[in-house]
Design a protein around this motif. Sequence first.
Motif, PDB file in Angstrom:
ATOM      1  N   GLY A  49      12.271 -52.209  -9.699  1.00 29.98           N
ATOM      2  CA  GLY A  49      12.228 -51.440 -10.938  1.00 29.98           C
ATOM      3  C   GLY A  49      10.805 -51.115 -11.347  1.00 29.98           C
ATOM      4  N   TRP A  50       9.909 -52.072 -11.188  1.00 28.74           N
ATOM      5  CA  TRP A  50       8.498 -51.875 -11.507  1.00 28.74           C
ATOM      6  C   TRP A  50       7.903 -50.740 -10.671  1.00 28.74           C
ATOM      7  CZ3 TRP A  50       5.109 -53.982 -15.021  1.00 28.74           C
ATOM      8  CH2 TRP A  50       3.753 -53.855 -14.762  1.00 28.74           C
ATOM      9  N   LEU A  51       8.147 -50.797  -9.367  1.00 31.38           N
ATOM     10  CA  LEU A  51       7.614 -49.778  -8.470  1.00 31.38           C
ATOM     11  C   LEU A  51       8.244 -48.409  -8.718  1.00 31.38           C
ATOM     12  CD1 LEU A  51       7.425 -51.884  -5.193  1.00 31.38           C
ATOM     13  CD2 LEU A  51       5.525 -51.115  -6.612  1.00 31.38           C
ATOM     14  N   SER A  52       9.524 -48.405  -9.045  1.00 27.97           N
ATOM     15  CA  SER A  52      10.184 -47.140  -9.352  1.00 27.97           C
ATOM     16  C   SER A  52       9.558 -46.483 -10.569  1.00 27.97           C
ATOM     17  CB  SER A  52      11.682 -47.371  -9.588  1.00 27.97           C
ATOM     18  OG  SER A  52      12.318 -47.852  -8.419  1.00 27.97           O
ATOM     19  N   SER A  53       9.227 -47.274 -11.571  1.00 26.17           N
ATOM     20  CA  SER A  53       8.579 -46.736 -12.773  1.00 26.17           C
ATOM     21  C   SER A  53       7.201 -46.169 -12.453  1.00 26.17           C
ATOM     22  CB  SER A  53       8.461 -47.832 -13.845  1.00 26.17           C
ATOM     23  OG  SER A  53       9.733 -48.229 -14.308  1.00 26.17           O
ATOM     24  N   LEU A  54       6.450 -46.858 -11.598  1.00 24.15           N
ATOM     25  CA  LEU A  54       5.128 -46.364 -11.215  1.00 24.15           C
ATOM     26  C   LEU A  54       5.226 -45.047 -10.455  1.00 24.15           C
ATOM     27  CD1 LEU A  54       3.233 -49.589 -10.059  1.00 24.15           C
ATOM     28  CD2 LEU A  54       3.149 -48.450 -12.275  1.00 24.15           C
ATOM     29  N   LEU A  55       6.256 -44.928  -9.615  1.00 19.07           N
ATOM     30  CA  LEU A  55       6.428 -43.701  -8.843  1.00 19.07           C
ATOM     31  C   LEU A  55       6.889 -42.531  -9.710  1.00 19.07           C
ATOM     32  CD1 LEU A  55       8.069 -45.128  -5.607  1.00 19.07           C
ATOM     33  CD2 LEU A  55       6.010 -43.717  -5.663  1.00 19.07           C
ATOM     34  N   ARG A  56       7.744 -42.811 -10.655  1.00 16.22           N
ATOM     35  CA  ARG A  56       8.284 -41.732 -11.492  1.00 16.22           C
ATOM     36  C   ARG A  56       7.366 -41.386 -12.669  1.00 16.22           C
ATOM     37  NH1 ARG A  56      13.524 -40.543 -10.289  1.00 16.22           N
ATOM     38  NH2 ARG A  56      14.803 -42.131  -9.244  1.00 16.22           N
ATOM     39  N   HIS A  57       6.750 -42.391 -13.254  1.00 11.07           N
ATOM     40  CA  HIS A  57       6.073 -42.170 -14.532  1.00 11.07           C
ATOM     41  C   HIS A  57       4.675 -42.776 -14.632  1.00 11.07           C
ATOM     42  CE1 HIS A  57      10.104 -41.077 -15.783  1.00 11.07           C
ATOM     43  NE2 HIS A  57      10.531 -42.289 -15.528  1.00 11.07           N
ATOM     44  N   GLY A  58       4.191 -43.436 -13.586  1.00  7.79           N
ATOM     45  CA  GLY A  58       2.952 -44.190 -13.716  1.00  7.79           C
ATOM     46  C   GLY A  58       1.858 -43.788 -12.748  1.00  7.79           C
TER      47      GLY A  58
END
Length: 223
Positions: A49-58
């Motif tokens: 989830g952390w990495l997904s957030s970085l890829l989508r929004h970070g």
Amino acid sequence: MSENLDTKALLRLMAWLSPAFPIGGFAYSGGLERAVQDGLVKDATGLKGWLSSLLRHGSLWNDAVLFSEAWRRFENEAALKETAELGLALAGSAERHTETLSLGKAFVAAAAAWPHPVLDRLPPAVPLPVAVGAVAAAHGVAVASALAAYLHAAVSQSVSAGIRLGVLGQADGVAVLAGMEALIIEITERASRITLDELGGAAVQAEIASLRHETQHSRLFRS
């Protein structure tokens, strides 16, 4: 490209984005160490989830946009300088700034093993995605292939950091990598087509974790 050029491009991507390439990426976690310390990432599901957030929004989204811009404008020295300055300005913390700058400069130094005029066009202070994007373009590596490899390497490094931090084991780490493939492809396809107008992020917890890591006393990583 011919089949031989495709193979050459693959070999160069494998070399440039290998954990063994001497840029020191193993020393950084991008704030993940603090996220683990604060209980924001506790297991494989949390790391995904952390990495997904970085890829989508970070930060990884912004890296992808900067990478694509550098790839498109690798022959324009002024544009590369502007893109590099923008990339460094986007760093949300001192450690994030040090991380992308140190890795970018180390990448350029190591990439000199493959001589090309693009190395002279890059500014001395260059963030990692700008350096890799420009060098990949100069060597004729397609943007989609180069960017997908870059993002996969970034995710792999974070998974490795997670394993070292005791968040997950190696089998779960491989499962996280496998589970991230579709998103890496999605982000690659989007970022390959857009401009710097799409820069920006909303991964607030990740930015806070990166800032809080600066005052963390006991640590394994430099960021």
